[in-house]
Scaffold this active site. Structure first.
Site, PDB file in Angstrom:
ATOM      1  N   HIS A  50       0.830  -1.203   0.000  1.00  0.00           N
ATOM      2  CA  HIS A  50       0.000   0.000   0.000  1.00  0.00           C
ATOM      3  C   HIS A  50       0.866   1.255   0.000  1.00  0.00           C
ATOM      4  O   HIS A  50       1.028   1.935   1.019  1.00  0.00           O
ATOM      5  CB  HIS A  50      -0.938  -0.016   1.212  1.00  0.00           C
ATOM      6  CG  HIS A  50      -2.067  -0.973   1.068  1.00  0.00           C
ATOM      7  ND1 HIS A  50      -2.772  -1.485   2.130  1.00  0.00           N
ATOM      8  CD2 HIS A  50      -2.637  -1.524  -0.048  1.00  0.00           C
ATOM      9  CE1 HIS A  50      -3.719  -2.302   1.692  1.00  0.00           C
ATOM     10  NE2 HIS A  50      -3.646  -2.339   0.378  1.00  0.00           N
ATOM     11  N   HIS A  83      -0.238  -8.727   1.258  1.00  0.00           N
ATOM     12  CA  HIS A  83      -1.306  -8.808   2.254  1.00  0.00           C
ATOM     13  C   HIS A  83      -1.940 -10.188   2.329  1.00  0.00           C
ATOM     14  O   HIS A  83      -2.689 -10.470   3.271  1.00  0.00           O
ATOM     15  CB  HIS A  83      -2.387  -7.776   1.935  1.00  0.00           C
ATOM     16  CG  HIS A  83      -1.836  -6.411   1.692  1.00  0.00           C
ATOM     17  ND1 HIS A  83      -1.677  -5.877   0.426  1.00  0.00           N
ATOM     18  CD2 HIS A  83      -1.359  -5.484   2.543  1.00  0.00           C
ATOM     19  CE1 HIS A  83      -1.146  -4.674   0.522  1.00  0.00           C
ATOM     20  NE2 HIS A  83      -0.942  -4.406   1.786  1.00  0.00           N
ATOM     21  N   CYS A 105       3.400 -11.825   2.742  1.00  0.00           N
ATOM     22  CA  CYS A 105       4.405 -11.714   3.804  1.00  0.00           C
ATOM     23  C   CYS A 105       4.363 -12.976   4.666  1.00  0.00           C
ATOM     24  O   CYS A 105       3.282 -13.421   5.068  1.00  0.00           O
ATOM     25  CB  CYS A 105       4.108 -10.487   4.665  1.00  0.00           C
ATOM     26  SG  CYS A 105       5.171 -10.362   6.126  1.00  0.00           S
ATOM     27  N   HIS A 133     -10.171  -4.577   4.798  1.00  0.00           N
ATOM     28  CA  HIS A 133      -8.731  -4.582   4.532  1.00  0.00           C
ATOM     29  C   HIS A 133      -8.347  -5.895   3.862  1.00  0.00           C
ATOM     30  O   HIS A 133      -8.848  -6.965   4.219  1.00  0.00           O
ATOM     31  CB  HIS A 133      -7.945  -4.404   5.831  1.00  0.00           C
ATOM     32  CG  HIS A 133      -6.479  -4.143   5.623  1.00  0.00           C
ATOM     33  ND1 HIS A 133      -5.590  -5.161   5.394  1.00  0.00           N
ATOM     34  CD2 HIS A 133      -5.772  -2.992   5.597  1.00  0.00           C
ATOM     35  CE1 HIS A 133      -4.379  -4.643   5.243  1.00  0.00           C
ATOM     36  NE2 HIS A 133      -4.465  -3.323   5.360  1.00  0.00           N
ATOM     37  N   GLU A 135      -5.781  -7.805   3.976  1.00  0.00           N
ATOM     38  CA  GLU A 135      -5.244  -8.855   4.842  1.00  0.00           C
ATOM     39  C   GLU A 135      -6.360  -9.559   5.605  1.00  0.00           C
ATOM     40  O   GLU A 135      -6.354 -10.794   5.742  1.00  0.00           O
ATOM     41  CB  GLU A 135      -4.225  -8.259   5.820  1.00  0.00           C
ATOM     42  CG  GLU A 135      -3.584  -9.309   6.706  1.00  0.00           C
ATOM     43  CD  GLU A 135      -2.652  -8.725   7.742  1.00  0.00           C
ATOM     44  OE1 GLU A 135      -2.557  -9.315   8.837  1.00  0.00           O
ATOM     45  OE2 GLU A 135      -2.018  -7.679   7.459  1.00  0.00           O
ATOM     46  N   THR A 173      -1.972  -7.915  11.076  1.00  0.00           N
ATOM     47  CA  THR A 173      -0.579  -7.697  11.505  1.00  0.00           C
ATOM     48  C   THR A 173      -0.192  -6.233  11.612  1.00  0.00           C
ATOM     49  O   THR A 173       0.847  -5.920  12.187  1.00  0.00           O
ATOM     50  CB  THR A 173       0.403  -8.382  10.534  1.00  0.00           C
ATOM     51  OG1 THR A 173       0.298  -7.774   9.245  1.00  0.00           O
ATOM     52  CG2 THR A 173       0.132  -9.871  10.436  1.00  0.00           C
ATOM     53  N   CYS A 203       3.026  -7.538  13.537  1.00  0.00           N
ATOM     54  CA  CYS A 203       4.380  -7.819  13.060  1.00  0.00           C
ATOM     55  C   CYS A 203       5.418  -6.965  13.777  1.00  0.00           C
ATOM     56  O   CYS A 203       5.124  -5.876  14.279  1.00  0.00           O
ATOM     57  CB  CYS A 203       4.456  -7.645  11.540  1.00  0.00           C
ATOM     58  SG  CYS A 203       4.841  -5.988  10.973  1.00  0.00           S
ATOM     59  N   SER A 231      -2.646   2.705   3.632  1.00  0.00           N
ATOM     60  CA  SER A 231      -1.685   1.899   4.389  1.00  0.00           C
ATOM     61  C   SER A 231      -2.092   1.897   5.851  1.00  0.00           C
ATOM     62  O   SER A 231      -1.972   2.909   6.546  1.00  0.00           O
ATOM     63  CB  SER A 231      -0.272   2.471   4.230  1.00  0.00           C
ATOM     64  OG  SER A 231       0.604   1.920   5.195  1.00  0.00           O
ATOM     65  N   ASN A 233      -0.774   0.513   8.527  1.00  0.00           N
ATOM     66  CA  ASN A 233       0.262   0.778   9.528  1.00  0.00           C
ATOM     67  C   ASN A 233       0.694   2.241   9.521  1.00  0.00           C
ATOM     68  O   ASN A 233       1.066   2.786  10.558  1.00  0.00           O
ATOM     69  CB  ASN A 233       1.447  -0.172   9.346  1.00  0.00           C
ATOM     70  CG  ASN A 233       2.337   0.187   8.180  1.00  0.00           C
ATOM     71  OD1 ASN A 233       3.278   0.965   8.309  1.00  0.00           O
ATOM     72  ND2 ASN A 233       2.047  -0.369   7.011  1.00  0.00           N
TER      73      ASN A 233
END
Length: 344
Positions: A50, A83, A105, A133, A135, A173, A203, A231, A233
């Site tokens: 992202h 993702h 990942c 999302h 993921e 994560t 993570c 994104s 994170n």
């Protein structure tokens, strides 16, 4: 216009670690290597990571990003993003006679495997994450009949389970560590026998970047987070900065998105970047700030990172075969350590 007084010191606190994590680095290199190995075009399902700059750069090299597997012409190569994807996506690729490269990942793959294991043991799985999302969609697809999404502490009251003695929580994560634990505490209040995953799902890179922002946030009048709005994170880093005491925090993709009005009355600027952001974008922000008098840069180090992941196994196989052909060695020589190995 100079909005600072002559006596106000101008300083930048630069967070470390910041930027690319091992999973992002692996995924981006996978697309670049695939383009070198097979030639353009190479199709990628959803954004590989992202970040607007990364996606645009890969498009210029010949990557084609699609929303759905069905958009890839039969017989082509499709790369799955960092993702992760649900099993049904692999089935779609097989029906389309597509060669696949799975750049998920390895830390996301770990959560997928946990979901499968707990579902096989007939647990109700409470997946903490943000609805929609990529993921979360991928993880939920591993055990759709057993997974319930919990989108933050306010969602806990809506959760129901079949057997309160067989409930486990997992998480996306890239979440805020603090908010995730707040959600876990609320869940434990409802389900006292709730068990935790065998290892932390959030993570290492997400946690380290949040820790660095916490350390500098209280000393920064303004925090600039480099990252894209989609994104997770990166968005969390803005929230963490404000929670740590920064007077203001903003998310930007590029330096030219910074508003000079943000600098009014600001002595100390904190700078960090999300886990999918290349360092060239941070350099651009630092240069922009230096041109406005913020050229005293102090690095705030929260952790040292040395983790790396090997390239996706499908890509390693073909790269080995080409190398063997060029050298005259048998194509099967050498080792294959699986979808992701950790060094450091």
């Amino acid at each position: 216009m100079d909005r600072m007084t002559a006596t106000t010191a101008r300083k930048v606190l630069l967070a470390a670690p910041r930027g690319y994590c091992a999973g992002v680095d692996r995924a981006v290199i996978a697309v670049e290597k695939a383009l070198e190995q097979y030639g353009a075009p190479v199709y990628v399902r959803h954004e590989i990571v992202h970040n607007k700059y990364v996606v645009q750069s890969l498009e210029k090299k010949g990557a084609i990003f699609v929303d759905e597997t069905e958009e890839v012409p039969e017989g082509n190569i499709v790369i799955f993003s960092a993702h992760g994807v649900a099993p049904v996506v692999h089935d779609e690729a097989a029906r389309g006679k597509l060669a696949t490269i799975d750049a998920t990942c390895p830390l996301v793959t770990k959560v997928h495997k946990e979901a499968v294991r707990f579902a096989n043991d007939d647990y109700d799985i409470l997946l903490i994450g943000h609805e929609g999302h990529e993921e979360v969609i991928g993880t939920s697809g591993e055990a759709p009949d057993h997974i319930t999404l919990v989108d933050g502490p306010d969602d806990v009251a809506n959760v129901t389970v079949r057997d309160e003695s067989r409930v486990v929580w997992l998480s996306q994560t890239t979440l805020s560590v603090d908010e995730t634990m707040e959600t876990v505490d609320a869940l434990k209040g409802r389900f006292p026998q709730l068990i935790s995953p065998p290892s932390d799902d959030i993570c290492y890179a997400t946690q380290n970047r949040q820790t660095a922002v916490k350390q500098m946030g209280a000393d920064a009048d303004l925090v600039i987070v480099v990252g894209s709005k989609n994104s997770s994170n990166s968005v969390r880093l803005v929230e963490v900065a404000l929670g740590a005491g920064a007077r203001a925090a903003h998310l930007v993709d590029f330096a030219d998105e910074i508003d000079e009005n943000w600098l009014e009355g600001v002595g100390t600027v904190g700078v960090t970047s999300g886990a999918s952001v290349p360092e060239i974008l941070v350099d651009g922000v630092l240069q922009w700030l230096a041109e406005r008098g913020y050229d005293d840069v102090e690095t705030i180090t929260a952790a040292q990172e040395s983790i790396t992941f090997s390239l996706p196994k499908e890509l390693r196989r073909d790269l080995r075969a080409e190398a063997a052909e060029l050298s005259g060695r048998p194509a099967g020589s050498g080792s294959d350590s699986g979808s992701g190995s950790v060094d450091g």
